[in-house]
Enzyme design. Structure first.
Site, short mmCIF file in Angstrom:
data_model
loop_
_atom_site.label_atom_id
_atom_site.label_comp_id
_atom_site.label_asym_id
_atom_site.label_seq_id
_atom_site.Cartn_x
_atom_site.Cartn_y
_atom_site.Cartn_z
CB CYS A 105 -0.92 0.02 1.22
SG CYS A 105 -1.93 1.54 1.30
CG MET A 318 -5.11 2.18 -4.85
SD MET A 318 -6.14 2.49 -6.31
CE MET A 318 -5.66 1.10 -7.35
#
Length: 399
Positions: A105, A318
């Site tokens: 992430c 993201m």
């Protein structure tokens, strides 16, 4: 009557990193019998988040019932020389009873440095009282180095600031991140373009044939043109997430791309690997209004990009996908580069549902193969809550 034992009490920190939130743990704070990778630890972390939840709300857990807020992180002193900490990231599906450990992430990467400093995992001799603390992070999911530049004030991590990040309501202190050698080495041969092509013809049974750029940089990504899907690239969440047929088409394209990239052997395996690869669609710049009502002018961006995360359109972008966008944009001949107008570039500013983002990428050709040496972006992070998370032990027994 069944005898129930008291809930487990586990030290934890709830943090925002970039446009994501997650529950952070020190590895040594987990119960000793739940520290090793495996079903037992996964069951614990899934229960922390509150999955699987057929209601899709995460009412009985720490998750936020979105892909951006259903995340867990485990931090430990680094096992790798010249690094401060190991950073392991898990994405928890809302309705699934498993964790996808296949990727990173990028947004939560910005919270790792502050967490490591605050929890004494960085050598105090390297932590300035004021200025910038450089934290070298080993991203354990993908075996890559991230360098975080964390501002310090009066011996503590500086969290307040005036750095604004589209997709985050309030300003905070800026944290610069460097993703070193971001091309994913994954299950294939480590090539940034695993098929050997900048653009592939991707045949998706029952859906159609699409031109696609398949790239491993930051995270495995499948890029397609927005126009091929009937979009113009300015779509917001309702236009995509309320269209179940379109979400199914996008998932089919993602699955086909995963097979072509060598990440899975058959499209039937895609459901068990929802985190990677990710799929995004791109388009040339145009004026649009972001989800917050902000006007984004075509003249202020290089291209439009929209990405799907865990089966839904992401509310912003993201961090790992941002690395892939910047890297692909830097390589002439990719769909992303073409959407940005072609030519060479070392940075790109793209429009996403919440606004805009600028990401830099350094690429070069080595023996005829494209190589990414570094991607750079800025994020912010903040501790939202710290203390202990409580988990019913009876509900985390692994099969």
């Amino acid at each position: 009557m069944t005898n129930f034992t008291p809930q487990l009490r586990i030290p934890a920190t709830y943090m925002r990193g970039g446009t994501s939130k997650g529950v952070f743990f020190k590895l040594d704070d987990l119960p000793e019998d739940l520290r090793a990778p495996g079903k037992a630890r996964d069951a614990l972390l899934v229960r922390v988040i509150g999955s699987p939840d057929p209601y899709g709300k995460h009412t009985d857990g720490m998750g936020g019932a979105t892909s951006s807020t259903s995340k867990v992180v485990i931090i430990a002193k680094s096992s790798v020389p010249d690094h401060d900490v190991d950073y392991l990231y898990g994405q928890v599906p809302i309705e699934g009873d498993f964790i996808d450990w296949s990727g990173n992430c990028g947004n939560l990467s910005s919270a790792v440095g502050p967490f490591a400093i605050a929890n004494g995992l960085v050598d105090p001799a390297r932590v300035p009282r004021d200025g910038i603390c450089t934290v070298r992070i080993w991203q354990a999911n993908i075996h890559k180095t991230i360098v975080a530049h964390v501002p310090m004030r009066d011996g503590e991590v500086q969290e307040a600031g005036d750095f604004a990040l589209d997709g985050v309501t309030f300003p905070a202190a800026e944290i610069a991140l460097e993703f070193l050698d971001p091309a994913d080495e994954g299950e294939d041969d480590g090539a940034m373009f695993p098929t050997g092509h900048l653009v592939d013809e991707l045949d998706v049974p029952g859906v159609g044939t699409f031109k696609a750029t398949l790239i491993n940089a930051g995270v495995p990504m499948v890029f397609v043109n927005a126009a091929a899907l009937g979009f113009d690239g300015s779509e917001l969440q309702p236009a995509i997430n309320e269209d179940k047929a379109m979400l199914a088409r996008l998932e089919a394209i993602r699955a086909a791309g995963a097979v072509r990239m060598g990440l899975i052997a058959d499209v039937s395996q895609a459901a068990a690997r929802p985190l990677t690869p990710k799929i995004a669609f791109v388009a040339p710049p145009k004026d649009y209004v972001s989800s917050s009502g902000k006007h984004v002018a075509a003249a202020n961006i290089d291209l439009l990009a929209r990405a799907i995360s865990m089966g839904k359109l992401h509310h912003a972008m993201m961090g790992t996908a941002s690395v892939a966008i910047a890297t692909a944009a830097a390589v002439p001949g990719t769909l992303v580069n073409a959407a940005a107008g072609g030519g060479s570039r070392d940075a790109v500013r793209f429009g996403h549902p919440s606004g805009t983002m600028r990401v830099g990428a350094d690429v070069k050709q080595v023996d005829g193969q494209w190589v990414a040496t570094k991607a750079v972006m800025s994020r912010s992070a903040r501790v939202l809550m710290e203390g202990v998370v409580r988990v019913p032990r009876e509900q985390i027994a692994a099969d």
